[in-house]
Each structure stands twice: as structure tokens, then as C-alpha cells.
Design an enzyme around this catalytic site. Structure first.
Site, PDB file in Angstrom:
ATOM      1  N   ARG A 198     -21.827 -24.232  29.869  1.00  0.00           N
ATOM      2  CA  ARG A 198     -21.093 -23.577  28.626  1.00  0.00           C
ATOM      3  C   ARG A 198     -21.668 -24.183  27.400  1.00  0.00           C
ATOM      4  NH1 ARG A 198     -17.100 -24.907  32.353  1.00  0.00           N
ATOM      5  NH2 ARG A 198     -16.199 -23.099  33.395  1.00  0.00           N
ATOM      6  N   LYS A 230     -19.263 -30.872  47.702  1.00  0.00           N
ATOM      7  CA  LYS A 230     -18.147 -31.216  48.079  1.00  0.00           C
ATOM      8  C   LYS A 230     -17.277 -31.583  46.943  1.00  0.00           C
ATOM      9  CE  LYS A 230     -18.447 -36.221  49.079  1.00  0.00           C
ATOM     10  NZ  LYS A 230     -17.321 -36.371  48.018  1.00  0.00           N
ATOM     11  N   HIS A 245     -24.105 -34.882  51.213  1.00  0.00           N
ATOM     12  CA  HIS A 245     -25.191 -35.886  51.182  1.00  0.00           C
ATOM     13  C   HIS A 245     -25.589 -36.626  51.973  1.00  0.00           C
ATOM     14  CE1 HIS A 245     -22.935 -38.210  48.776  1.00  0.00           C
ATOM     15  NE2 HIS A 245     -23.719 -39.225  48.901  1.00  0.00           N
ATOM     16  N   LYS A 295     -29.692 -38.277  54.507  1.00  0.00           N
ATOM     17  CA  LYS A 295     -29.775 -39.815  54.374  1.00  0.00           C
ATOM     18  C   LYS A 295     -30.750 -40.015  55.709  1.00  0.00           C
ATOM     19  CE  LYS A 295     -26.068 -42.116  51.958  1.00  0.00           C
ATOM     20  NZ  LYS A 295     -27.011 -42.662  50.832  1.00  0.00           N
ATOM     21  N   GLU A 340     -17.207 -49.282  50.268  1.00  0.00           N
ATOM     22  CA  GLU A 340     -17.487 -49.524  48.722  1.00  0.00           C
ATOM     23  C   GLU A 340     -17.200 -50.777  48.106  1.00  0.00           C
ATOM     24  OE1 GLU A 340     -18.704 -45.521  46.909  1.00  0.00           O
ATOM     25  OE2 GLU A 340     -16.631 -45.315  47.745  1.00  0.00           O
ATOM     26  N   ASP A 395     -12.087 -37.817  49.818  1.00  0.00           N
ATOM     27  CA  ASP A 395     -13.392 -38.118  49.297  1.00  0.00           C
ATOM     28  C   ASP A 395     -14.447 -38.519  50.338  1.00  0.00           C
ATOM     29  OD1 ASP A 395     -15.108 -38.396  46.905  1.00  0.00           O
ATOM     30  OD2 ASP A 395     -14.696 -40.561  47.096  1.00  0.00           O
ATOM     31  N   HIS A 430     -17.710 -37.324  54.995  1.00  0.00           N
ATOM     32  CA  HIS A 430     -19.167 -38.373  55.466  1.00  0.00           C
ATOM     33  C   HIS A 430     -18.591 -38.963  56.737  1.00  0.00           C
ATOM     34  CE1 HIS A 430     -20.449 -37.556  51.626  1.00  0.00           C
ATOM     35  NE2 HIS A 430     -19.902 -38.659  51.064  1.00  0.00           N
ATOM     36  N   LYS A 435     -12.501 -48.342  48.903  1.00  0.00           N
ATOM     37  CA  LYS A 435     -12.810 -48.819  47.734  1.00  0.00           C
ATOM     38  C   LYS A 435     -12.804 -50.174  47.467  1.00  0.00           C
ATOM     39  CE  LYS A 435     -14.160 -44.701  45.104  1.00  0.00           C
ATOM     40  NZ  LYS A 435     -15.552 -44.900  45.052  1.00  0.00           N
TER      41      LYS A 435
END
Lengths: 513, 371
Positions: free
Chosen positions: A58, A172, A202, A206, A240, A259, A264, A364
Site C-alpha cells: 500500500r 502460515k 518453513h 530446513k 525458544e 503458532d 511445525h 517460549k
């Protein structure tokens, strides 16, 4: 007909001539991942002669400004530094920009005109790879406008060199639940056929994930023991150490389950548990993954309490640094009930895996960043040696996806000396050490595959729906608990105590990878 | 260390040296050292000078393909008879860790040259692949070559710096061996970009039909006129012919190429001036012509900017139905380490290479020269 000069070419990994059209070109993904990946493909001579990148967004800007932004992104985020001026000069001339709102038909008129010029000037052969780096709420309007503007070539998979093609790559999250995933699949199905839709996860790009198939099916050693007779249980961890990193608003809508777990983690589970495919064709591999998803024991509401643990991080220390609690993060509600940790006990009810629990967890602000799949084998049936407390440790095969990608096999050995003292040791293979660390990034592989029309590493519509069907039941159970708040865990730990209890009830414990 | 006490004591000493390197404690605060070994890389040079010059190449390669490297130099004409050796760790820093390969250097002079193959054999790490890089001309009746090649899984040479006939000798020898070691040529690896660029001329549906209608092939090499056809041009021609099903035929002794439909393809072999720093007889240009089609890949010699003058660009040009397209591709630095590393990374079995070499044998028989 195939080009006979390509027969037997060892380094034949070139995409088809095409224009890559990125919707959401002003976003982070474009600057940090997509354009650096395309630049790296240019460096490795994997881009076709007829090639162009067209950003659509935009914001008002001209080609030169967009190119300068992309150059900055490549300088910062490419794995190949510094930029090669000769390659960049050639690559930059292929970059263009079209400004417009995604819901404005004029945007697509302008895009069409730009692409026609590109076809004439750069030889992109009317082949289009539309990359939707935008939220799913925008997919519908973009797809409709592409179709209305006559920018989508009909038809399915075509051999290289055949007539013009159109493909669409979507990021995703693909949906928010089963119903929305189906609705999105319908959006694409109305315009593209399945062979034209490339849903990115993704993780599948890997190297280590791809190596799972090689490891399992190119070595005769492991497959004979890869089943319930020899495997005690499997642990899959996607941990993570970072928090939501300014994405509080996004995370409040998703949580770790949507997420990470739904996509994954489920993909890692499938690749670990699947049967050998009849070939490496896209559908043969994906057929086997879907079979695994369909074999998952449904997580009935009554089972959720004993098989699923969620958590939310509270203030603590990660890698020696004080970390805020989730509810203290920007754009996060102080009374948020969103889960930042999930652990599950999953059963694959088929002949191979009957009775073998798969313990999976993702979170996380855990103690460290690590993704791994660990196969724990059964203990020896009889102990000949004076063993330490708890007997002889079982063998463990751990496949690390990140960081320090590699494979480690733990086994027991005798310490040198007069006494028979047993000790666990590991045979440790690391990709970085054996092959160097400059391996292609996941997006390089995936973009090239999409340009070549190879969908093996992309998720098929039925995979997505099966993944959501499984996860939806968990959410249903949580809703029935009146959305009780998830238990808290200290940032820098390995999750809430209940996660340890999940395995302790079975006489097992989590690895500390 | 010399072999005063015999080759076996030299080997024992080298093994002890290596053990001591790995037993040594890391210095406090220094990055930890890890020994990594994915293959045996045996390099044999015909002179001590060449071995010395090639050792940094080996170190570069083992930084990305960790190996036990054994660099052996031969000096059979020397009046001195000796076998000497040293062993050292060669480390590269990777994510805060030192990843180390082992490098053993053997120097053989005079009559002790005959001991080299057995010394190398004793120093190989078992259970991992062995690649032999032979830097000199190959004579299949040379027992050192034969012994070492027989214990190798792959034999590598660079025909651009040895000769096409060396490559043909090695492939003929390998075919006759029960162990069938695979042969690779770094000149062939360098041709990968050419293969890709030539193939690109015909990728599109509207270009592909011209492939069956090629009437002329022009190939130029960087050399003086009258020079014999070099290995790179010969292998490229072999690749084209075997991909397209062209056969050779003779008329009055002159070589002719025939398409599967029986039509003759004319062959022009030319030369361009060789700038300083560019290897003699390096491939410089290939052009394929059909009616309504002309495609050229041309190396812009001496345009390198990456530290070596021959880190050139390839210019790709195609005229199809009167419409011209051009594209440039950077070849990157022309470093020996790069080509050795890439060759080691390629699959050991490459049928296109075998077929192209077989075709090139015909060209050698014809003694082709360039105008």
C-alpha cells in the site's frame, strides 16, 4: 518434453522463468527473508534468466526506493556478505514495485500492466509466482482480484517449458481452526487447483528436517528398530528462549498451539512416524504424512486433562538476563489466558506405533533454544552389570533440528579401569562440523521448489485440515473448562511442573536437551 | 622426522604426533578443539615445489570438508633417498569452536618413493571414503599411482593442468579395475556453469525445438591458433554430442558430426587471445546455430575482480526469431580450492561425465587443432 541438455545435470537446480509477485512487500518477511533468499539464489546461479521480483504494497514508493530498501535488507540479513556488486546489479534490475490497496481492482490492473512489461523485457514468460506475505484475512480479496484481473493461468501441474503457469505461495498461519482452514482452502480451490497452491511451513525447508527422510530411509540400520518393539517413547521439543519480541498483539490471537504446535510440531511428528513413501514425489510423501495425522488418537475432551498441559511464562531469568512475564509484555492483556507453552502426550494408533507415546512440547522463554526429536529405545531386558541407580540408561537417538543441527546416539560403555563401571557416552555428528555451516536457508529451498513446481516440502490441503481437526479438540476442551488460566512457569525453566508430571505418571521424564 | 629408522618408525612417529595433538589440553580461555574427519584426502604431487604450493589449497578445502589430508611429494630423480613426514592439526574457527582436520605431509626422494603408497595406506583412517588427488600427469603403469588409486574410492585430477590424455588414461584404467574407483575431473566441474547456461537456451517450449535443428557448433579456446583442442572444449563438445545423440563420422579422414536425423552439424574450432592469468586452452566461447536461432555463451576473459584475474563473467546471449536476450553471470574466483571442494561435493557417479569422456576419446584420436 524435457530439455535433453538437462538430462544428468548434477547442478540442475534452476527455477523456471517467472515473476515472483510479493503481496505485503513492505513487511518484515520480504526484507528479512524473501528477498535475501532470492538474492542468495542469484548468487548460486539458481535463478532463471527470465526472472523478476515485483513487490505489491500500500505504501507509496517508486522502484528505486523499493530497491534501496531491499538492498539494505539483503545487506543485513543475507547469509552471504558482503553483497557482490555484479550479482546485485543484475538482480536489482529485476526488482519492481506496484503500489496499491489489495482490495482495489486498480491495483491489479496496474500489476497486470507491470507484469506484461516484465514479460516483454525480462522474458518471464507469463509465469507468475504469487507470494502472499500478508495476514490470512487478506487472502480472499487478493485471490479474487487476481482471478478477476485475468492474472491466474488455469490448469494444473505442467512440465518445465510448457505453457505459462500461475502458483500461489501462502504463509502460515493457514487458518485459525478447522472451519477457517477449510474456508481458506475453499478460497484457493475456487481459483487455483491444489497443484498450484504452496502452503509454506518453513520448518520443512530446513536441511535437518529434510535429512529426517534420508536418515530414516537411506540407512538400513535404523528402520528395522523404528517401531513399537524397540522404541519406548519419542520426545519432540520445539523450545525458544525468547519471548514474544514485540509481537504481543499477534501472540494474543495465536498462542503457542496455533503458532508452533499445529504446524511445525505436527510436521515433525509426521516425518518421525510416517511409513516409507513409495517415492519422493510430492503426493507420495504427503499421503504418508496424512496417514499419520489420521492415525492420531483423537484428543477427546475427557482425555485432554490427562494428556495436555499448557502454561504461560512468568517473570524469571533466561541466559542470565531478567525476562518479563508474558502478561507484562507490550500489547498483552494483564489478564491474558493465552498459552505460551504446550506439552502433549500423543498416540499414533497404527500397527507400527501402537502403545508408544509421543511426548511433544513447545514453548517460549524456556531454558534454551532447541528443536529436537529424540527416540528413546527400550531398556535391555536383563541387566548383567552392576548398574548405577535406575539401571542401565536406554539408548537415545536425538536429531537436533536447531541449533547445532546434527544427530547424536547415546549408548553405554565401560569406563577404563579394573572395575566394570558403566558410563553413558554419545556419538555426536554435527552438520556444521562435517559440511560447513553455509547451508541454504529454508526460504531459498522453498522458493526454488515453488519456482520449479515441486510441492514436496509444502503442506497439502488435507494435511492442514487434519492438523486443525486434531488441535481443535484441544481447544474445545479448554473452552469447556471455561477457559481456565494456564499454569504459570518461570521464564528460563522447562515449563510448568504439570509438564513434568505428564511424563512422571508414565515413569518417564523429559530430556534436558 | 625422517625415515632413518625405516618407514614403519616414521609412521609410528606420525601416529604418535597426532595422538599427542589431540591429547594436548586446550589453553585456558582458548576455544575448545574438536577433531573432525569425514574423509581421507590424499594428494600426490610430482614435485616438492608443487606439493608446497598445493598445501594451502588442501587446508582451505579441509576447512569446509574436514578430513585427514595426506600430502605426498615425489622426487624420484633425487640422488638422496629419504622419506620424511610431519603431522599437524589445521583448525578453522566455527561458532566459537575450533574444528580441526589433520594434515600429514610426506616427502619422498630417490628410491624411497616406492614406499609412499604403503606409507599412505598405513595412515588412512579406516571406514571413511578416500579421495586421491593426482596433480601430475598420469601413467597407468606407475605403481605408486596404481597402488594409491586402488585403495581410493575416487580419483581426482585436473585435465586442464595435466592433459586430456591423462584423463583418458585414468578413466581407461578405472574401467579395468574390479574395485571400479570413480574418476572425477576438476575441469568438468568448472564446466557446470557452461552446461547450465547452454541448457538455458532451450528451456522454454518455443526454444526447445531448435535443439533438434542445430546445424553449426562453434567452440573457441584461449590459446594460439594451431594449438590442439584443450580438455575443457573437448569435454563440452562431448557433453553436447552425447546429450543430443550426435554421432561422429569421417569423410576423407575429417571428423564430422551427425544428428540423429542424419543431418550433418558443422564444427568450427577457433581460438581467442589468452590474457595473462588464464589457463592455456581454457574454454572461451560456444555458439549453437540453427535456422532462426543463435545462442552463445562467452567467457569474458580477464574481467575478474575477486582477486584472481580469471574470475570472469559469462555472457549468455540468445537470438530467437529475431529477438535478442542477454544475461551475465559471475563465475566467481577461479581458485583451486573451490574446484577441488566442489568436485568432492559432486556425486561420485556422473554418467554424463563418463559419456562425455568416451566421446572426447574420438577427438583425441583425430588430433583436432583450433584455427
Amino acid at each position: 518434453m524435457e530439455n535433453p541438455l538437462r538430462r544428468g545435470l548434477v547442478e540442475d537446480r534452476t527455477g523456471d522463468a517467472c515473476a515472483v509477485v510479493i503481496f505485503g512487500a513492505s513487511g518484515d518477511l520480504t526484507r528479512r527473508k524473501l528477498v535475501p533468499a532470492l538474492y542468495n539464489l542469484a548468487v548460486s546461479r539458481s535463478l532463471p534468466n527470465g526472472f523478476a521480483v515485483v513487490g505489491v504494497a500500500r505504501r507509496e514508493k517508486d522502484h528505486a526506493t523499493f530497491r534501496a530498501e531491499m538492498k539494505e535488507g539483503v545487506s543485513k540479513h543475507s547469509r552471504r556478505k558482503p553483497i557482490d556488486p555484479a550479482v546485485w546489479s543484475d538482480f536489482e534490475s529485476a526488482i519492481g514495485y506496484v503500489r496499491g490497496s489489495f482490495d482495489d481492482p486498480q491495483t491489479y490492473v496496474d500489476l497486470r500492466a507491470h507484469l506484461e512489461t516484465t514479460d516483454a523485457e525480462r522474458g518471464t514468460k507469463k509465469n507468475r509466482l504469487f507470494y502472499l506475505a500478508v495476514p490470512p484475512s487478506e487472502f480472499g480479496v487478493i485471490v479474487k482480484n487476481l482471478r478477476d484481473a485475468g492474472l491466474v493461468e488455469p490448469g494444473s501441474h505442467r512440465p518445465r517449458g510448457a505453457e505459462a503457469w500461475s502458483r500461489v505461495v501462502v504463509e502460515k498461519p493457514f487458518g485459525d481452526d478447522l472451519a477457517s482452514a477449510r474456508a481458506l482452502n475453499d478460497v484457493f480451490a475456487g481459483t487455483f487447483d491444489e497443484s498450484q497452491v504452496f502452503r509454506i511451513d518453513h520448518y520443512l525447508g530446513k536441511e535437518t528436517v529434510q535429512n529426517l527422510l534420508v536418515f530414516r530411509f537411506a540407512n538400513s540400520l535404523f528402520e528395522p528398530i523404528w517401531h513399537r518393539e524397540h522404541v519406548d517413547h519419542v520426545q519432540i521439543t520445539v523450545a525458544e528462549d525468547i519471548g514474544v519480541e514485540g509481537r504481543g498483539k499477534f501472540y494474543e490471537q495465536t498462542g503457542v498451539t496455533k503458532d508452533i504446535v499445529e504446524n511445525h510440531l505436527m510436521q515433525l511428528l509426521c516425518l518421525t512416524a510416517m511409513e516409507p513413501p513409495i517415492s519422493l514425489s510430492a503426493d507420495a510423501v504427503r499421503d504418508e504424512k496424512v496417514k499419520v495425522l489420521r492415525s492420531l488418537r483423537p484428543m477427546e475432551r475427557s482425555l485432554v486433562q490427562n494428556n495436555v498441559v499448557r502454561g504461560q511464562y512468568a517473570r524469571g531469568f533466561v541466559r542470565g538476563e531478567e525476562a518479563p512475564g508474558y502478561r507484562e509484555e507490550p500489547d498483552v492483556s494483564p489478564s491474558s489466558r493465552v498459552e505460551t507453552f504446550l506439552a502433549m502426550r500423543v498416540f499414533v494408533d497404527n500397527w507400527r506405533w501402537s502403545g508408544v507415546p509421543f511426548y511433544v512440547r513447545a514453548g517460549k522463554r524456556l531454558a534454551r533454544r532447541v528443536t529436537e526429536i529424540a527416540i528413546q529405545f527400550k531398556k535391555v531386558p536383563h541387566t548383567l552389570f552392576r548398574a548405577p541407580d535406575g539401571g542401565i540408561s536406554p539408548n537415545v537417538l536425538a536429531m537436533r533440528i536447531q541449533p547445532d543441527e546434527g544427530i547424536a546416539l547415546r549408548f553405554t560403555t565401560k569406563e577404563p579401569g579394573q572395575h566394570t563401571i558403566l558410563r553413558d557416552v554419545a556419538m555426536d555428528f554435527r552438520y556444521g562440523s562435517a559440511f560447513g555451516s553455509n547451508t541454504p536457508e529454508a526460504y531459498e529451498r522453498l522458493l526454488l521448489d515453488a519456482m520449479r513446481g515441486d510441492a514436496t516440502l509444502f503442506t497439502r490441503h488435507d494435511e492442514v485440515e487434519e492438523q486443525w481437526a486434531y488441535i481443535d479438540r484441544v481447544f474445545e476442551a479448554w473452552r469447556a473448562e471455561a477457559n481456565a488460566p494456564p499454569p504459570l512457569y518461570t521464564a528460563g525453566s522447562w515449563g510448568p511442573e504439570q509438564s513434568d508430571d505428564l511424563l512422571a505418571r508414565d515413569g518417564r521424564r523429559w530430556r534436558k536437551p | 622426522m625422517t625415515s632413518g629408522g625405516g618407514a614403519s618408525s616414521l609412521i609410528a612417529w606420525l601416529e604418535r604426533e597426532l595422538r599427542e595433538i589431540w591429547a594436548a589440553q586446550d589453553e585456558p580461555g582458548a576455544p575448545p578443539m574438536s577433531r573432525v574427519c569425514t574423509m581421507n584426502l590424499v594428494v600426490v604431487a610430482p614435485t616438492p615445489t608443487l606439493a608446497e604450493r598445493y598445501t594451502p589449497v588442501v587446508d582451505d578445502v579441509t576447512a569446509s570438508i574436514p578430513a585427514r589430508a595426506i600430502v605426498a611429494s615425489l622426487d624420484p630423480e633425487s640422488t638422496k633417498t629419504s622419506l620424511e613426514g610431519t603431522a599437524t592439526a589445521v583448525c578453522a574457527l566455527e561458532n566459537g569452536r575450533k574444528l580441526c582436520s589433520e594434515r600429514i605431509v610426506l616427502r619422498a626422494s630417490g628410491a624411497d618413493c616406492v614406499r609412499v603408497s604403503s606409507a599412505v595406506d598405513a595412515l588412512l583412517v579406516p571406514e571413511i571414503p578416500t579421495a586421491l588427488v593426482w596433480l601430475g600427469r598420469v601413467h597407468a603403469d606407475d605403481p605408486i599411482f596404481e597402488d594409491l588409486a586402488q585403495s581410493a574410492d575416487r580419483v581426482l585430477l585436473d585435465s586442464e593442468y595435466t592433459s586430456l590424455s591423462s584423463l583418458l588414461h585414468v578413466t581407461a584404467w578405472a574401467r579395468a579395475q574390479p574395485s571400479s574407483p570413480r574418476v572425477a575431473d576438476m575441469a568438468w566441474t568448472r564446466l557446470a556453469s557452461w552446461h547450465e547456461m547452454v541448457a538455458r537456451m532451450f528451456d522454454e517450449a518455443d526454444a526447445m525445438p531448435y535443439l533438434e535443428r542445430v546445424t553449426r557448433v562453434s567452440i573457441a579456446q584461449a590459446s594460439s591458433a594451431g594449438a590442439r583442442l584443450g580438455p575443457e572444449p573437448a569435454l563440452l563438445l562431448g557433453w553436447l554430442a552425447t546429450r543430443l545423440g550426435w554421432k561422429t563420422s569421417r569423410l576423407g579422414g575429417a571428423l564430422r558430426l551427425k544428428r540423429p536425423d542424419g543431418t550433418l552439424v558443422s564444427l568450427d574450432l577457433g581460438s581467442v587471445p589468452r590474457p595473462e592469468g588464464v589457463a592455456d586452452m581454457a574454454l572461451a566461447r560456444v555458439t549453437l546455430v540453427a535456422e532462426g536461432f543463435e545462442g552463445t555463451v562467452e567467457r569474458e576473459l580477464g574481467t575478474g575482480i575477486e582477486g584472481t584475474r580469471d574470475a570472469d563473467t559469462l555472457l549468455w546471449r540468445r537470438v530467437l526469431d529475431g529477438k535478442t536476450m542477454e544475461h551475465r553471470v559471475r563465475l566467481g574466483a577461479n581458485k583451486a580450492a573451490k574446484w577441488l571442494e566442489r568436485t568432492l561435493h559432486r556425486p561420485a557417479h556422473d554418467p554424463a561425465f563418463d559419456e562425455s569422456v568416451a566421446f572426447a576419446e574420438h577427438l583425441v584420436d583425430d588430433g583436432l587443432t583450433v584455427s
